[in-house]
Design an enzyme around this catalytic site. Structure first.
Site, PDB file in Angstrom:
ATOM      1  N   ASP A  63      61.014  55.769  83.847  1.00  0.00           N
ATOM      2  CA  ASP A  63      62.291  54.886  84.477  1.00  0.00           C
ATOM      3  C   ASP A  63      62.154  53.356  84.078  1.00  0.00           C
ATOM      4  O   ASP A  63      61.295  53.271  83.424  1.00  0.00           O
ATOM      5  CB  ASP A  63      61.918  55.028  86.183  1.00  0.00           C
ATOM      6  CG  ASP A  63      60.453  54.964  86.339  1.00  0.00           C
ATOM      7  OD1 ASP A  63      59.819  54.287  85.534  1.00  0.00           O
ATOM      8  OD2 ASP A  63      59.907  55.481  87.380  1.00  0.00           O
ATOM      9  N   ASP A  65      61.636  49.707  85.457  1.00  0.00           N
ATOM     10  CA  ASP A  65      61.561  48.574  86.468  1.00  0.00           C
ATOM     11  C   ASP A  65      61.896  47.192  86.216  1.00  0.00           C
ATOM     12  O   ASP A  65      61.747  46.865  84.871  1.00  0.00           O
ATOM     13  CB  ASP A  65      59.822  48.550  86.887  1.00  0.00           C
ATOM     14  CG  ASP A  65      59.412  50.015  87.433  1.00  0.00           C
ATOM     15  OD1 ASP A  65      60.291  50.614  87.941  1.00  0.00           O
ATOM     16  OD2 ASP A  65      58.283  50.367  87.225  1.00  0.00           O
ATOM     17  N   ASP A 147      48.127  45.913  85.263  1.00  0.00           N
ATOM     18  CA  ASP A 147      46.572  46.368  84.963  1.00  0.00           C
ATOM     19  C   ASP A 147      46.327  46.392  83.622  1.00  0.00           C
ATOM     20  O   ASP A 147      45.270  45.810  83.470  1.00  0.00           O
ATOM     21  CB  ASP A 147      46.669  47.802  85.412  1.00  0.00           C
ATOM     22  CG  ASP A 147      48.072  48.746  85.180  1.00  0.00           C
ATOM     23  OD1 ASP A 147      48.691  48.130  84.534  1.00  0.00           O
ATOM     24  OD2 ASP A 147      48.083  49.801  85.509  1.00  0.00           O
TER      25      ASP A 147
HETATM   26  P1  ATP Z   1      54.623  55.692  84.117  1.00  0.00           P
HETATM   27  O1  ATP Z   1      55.458  55.919  82.842  1.00  0.00           O
HETATM   28  O2  ATP Z   1      53.873  56.594  84.287  1.00  0.00           O
HETATM   29  O3  ATP Z   1      55.765  55.493  85.437  1.00  0.00           O
HETATM   30  P2  ATP Z   1      54.093  52.797  84.419  1.00  0.00           P
HETATM   31  O4  ATP Z   1      53.574  52.110  83.398  1.00  0.00           O
HETATM   32  O5  ATP Z   1      55.530  52.777  84.547  1.00  0.00           O
HETATM   33  O6  ATP Z   1      53.883  54.503  83.685  1.00  0.00           O
HETATM   34  P3  ATP Z   1      54.149  52.721  87.208  1.00  0.00           P
HETATM   35  O7  ATP Z   1      52.943  53.269  88.250  1.00  0.00           O
HETATM   36  O8  ATP Z   1      55.325  53.100  87.361  1.00  0.00           O
HETATM   37  O9  ATP Z   1      53.472  52.981  85.702  1.00  0.00           O
HETATM   38  O10 ATP Z   1      53.736  51.341  87.390  1.00  0.00           O
HETATM   39  C1  ATP Z   1      54.804  50.389  86.954  1.00  0.00           C
HETATM   40  C2  ATP Z   1      54.111  49.003  86.208  1.00  0.00           C
HETATM   41  O11 ATP Z   1      53.582  48.257  87.521  1.00  0.00           O
HETATM   42  C3  ATP Z   1      52.985  49.349  85.453  1.00  0.00           C
HETATM   43  O12 ATP Z   1      53.459  49.549  84.030  1.00  0.00           O
HETATM   44  C4  ATP Z   1      51.936  48.003  85.598  1.00  0.00           C
HETATM   45  O13 ATP Z   1      52.695  46.919  84.869  1.00  0.00           O
HETATM   46  C5  ATP Z   1      52.294  47.619  87.109  1.00  0.00           C
HETATM   47  N1  ATP Z   1      51.123  48.283  87.994  1.00  0.00           N
HETATM   48  C6  ATP Z   1      51.309  49.616  88.737  1.00  0.00           C
HETATM   49  N2  ATP Z   1      50.142  49.986  89.085  1.00  0.00           N
HETATM   50  C7  ATP Z   1      49.240  48.863  89.034  1.00  0.00           C
HETATM   51  C8  ATP Z   1      48.133  48.662  89.451  1.00  0.00           C
HETATM   52  N3  ATP Z   1      47.505  49.442  90.167  1.00  0.00           N
HETATM   53  N4  ATP Z   1      47.507  47.313  89.375  1.00  0.00           N
HETATM   54  C9  ATP Z   1      48.193  46.419  88.426  1.00  0.00           C
HETATM   55  N5  ATP Z   1      49.589  46.628  87.875  1.00  0.00           N
HETATM   56  C10 ATP Z   1      50.045  47.981  88.350  1.00  0.00           C
HETATM   57 MG    MG Z   2      57.067  53.700  85.847  1.00  0.00          MG
END
Ligand code: ATP
Ligand code: MG
Length: 411
Positions: A63, A65, A147
């Protein structure tokens, strides 16, 4: 990079459009619409996090964001199709047909909580919910709150550049999962980040940087402090990501598996054959994922813990329980016990228990109203478990052929 929050503005590394591969063609139309609308209204608008990381790696993002300097209230005024969610941090969900674009205002750093002052400033009245998260910040501050460096990249719609405050571009090149700031501090702040590190390393085929790795080994027991409902969400992602086996490898080497699934992890340690079963299950999940088959949580937990539940059931039978009671109670005992760490919803526990008790109906076999069983909504999951288990253990070959034949004549 010693502190997660740099005190003075830092110059980011910026890759102009010709210097990177991210094309608008690969970004969803809905996300592009939100970005352009924000830009036209005079706001800064970036794609942030996983979307940019995956585009740069030529992977298909799950997705997109968006991060912006528009506040949630401003977002609500700009977008009619907008819903504000979240209590700790207000986010906007901008709704399109078949897609939700999560849009967040740049976040400020988490203040140190050791001073009384902060607790008072950031705590709200009635329910004492900590609201300190709801402070808006600059793009740089927002990046440093994330993170891992590879998750802190921005794609700007104003000039199509990539903006990197934390060294994420270099770490993408080097294939490294590096924590932003001091790993001990960041993992203590949010222990779920430790299993996220394992997930990203497994999924992307990256290494966890040494300081982060050592910190996970030191801090792994803090996983018990994470909210069980959040753990349930993250645990599903670990096994549905399409690289469950690789992720499991990281959970094992860092020993996160023990604080996550205590009893199950001990049981695996006792016998290599058990470990092999789990690996085969994880490989199966990977195959299903590649074939775009959706495995729902109950089937995931039934398969993952299947052999362990069967083992527990055998103990219960030895202690005098009927096979049905044993199949049911082994699941309930284990999964209810796990809820202090990972809160599996009750409904899912009942579904796992159905999958296991229904195995007895396959074994009873032929004469017992098989057609009626096949019409039951729980049949397919039970059959998938039965088939997987029969093939992995090379057992029940005849029964499997019988049920497969019945299914084929039905369709
Ligand atoms: P995926 O492709 O699995 O969705 P993602 O990197 O997009 O991976 P998400 O859980 O959707 O992960 O979170 C979106 C973003 O928010 C991450 O890329 C990171 O920048 C931030 N984020 C998410 N969880 C945390 C956390 N626990 N601490 C700090 N930043 C976070
Ligand atoms: Mg994501």
């Amino acid at each position: 990079m010693s502190s997660p929050v740099s005190k003075s503005p830092m110059k980011p590394v910026i890759l102009a459009r010709p210097e990177h591969c991210v094309s608008r063609k690969n970004i969803s139309t809905a996300a592009i619409k939100v970005l352009y609308r924000l830009r036209d209204e005079g706001y800064t608008a970036y794609i942030a996090g996983g979307g940019v990381r995956d585009l740069l790696l030529d992977r298909h993002p799950k997705d997109f964001d968006i991060a912006t300097d528009a506040t949630p209230e401003q977002l609500r005024k700009i977008f009619r199709n907008c819903r504000l969610i979240g209590r700790r941090f207000r986010l906007a969900h901008i709704l399109f047909r078949g897609e939700i674009i999560e849009t967040a205002t740049f976040r400020a750093p988490v203040p140190e909580t050791d001073g009384e002052h902060n607790e008072k400033v950031f705590r709200t009245g009635e329910d004492g919910q900590v609201m300190r998260d709801n402070v808006f910040g600059t793009p740089e501050q927002d990046a440093f709150r994330r993170d891992f460096t590879i998750n802190a990249l921005f794609y700007s719609i104003s000039d199509f550049s990539i903006i990197d405050y934390t060294g994420g571009l270099e770490d993408l090149e080097k294939k490294i999962i590096r924590v932003i700031g001091d790993p001990d501090k960041r993992f203590t702040e949010d222990p779920v980040r430790m299993i996220r590190a394992a997930r990203f390393a497994g999924t992307l085929g990256f290494e966890i940087e040494k300081k982060a790795y050592d910190s996970i080994c030191r801090n792994k027991d803090k996983l018990a402090l994470a909210a069980p409902s959040r753990m349930y969400e993250e645990v599903q992602k670990l096994f549905f990501c399409g690289h469950a086996r690789e992720v499991f490898h990281w959970l094992e080497t860092t020993d996160l598996l023990h604080p996550m699934f205590r009893d199950f992890a001990h049981w695996i340690d006792e016998d290599k054959i058990r470990h092999d079963w789990v690996i085969q299950t994880l490989e199966q999940m990977g195959r299903w994922r590649k074939a775009n088959l959706r495995v729902h949580p109950a089937l995931l937990f039934a398969l993952l813990f299947g052999e362990y539940h069967e083992f527990l059931a055998q103990q219960l039978v030895k202690a005098g329980a009927s096979p049905f009671e044993a199949a049911r109670d082994s699941v309930h005992q284990h999964l209810h016990g796990m809820c202090t760490n990972v809160r599996v919803p009750k409904q899912v526990i009942y579904q796992v228990s159905d999958i296991m008790t229904n195995q007895l109906r396959f074994e009873r076999g032929k004469g017992k109203k098989p057609k009626r069983f096949m019409q039951h909504k729980a049949f397919l999951d039970a059959f998938l478990y039965f088939k997987f288990s029969a093939k992995t253990h090379n057992r029940n070959t005849e029964l499997l052929a019988y049920w497969t034949g019945l299914r084929e004549t039905k369709s």
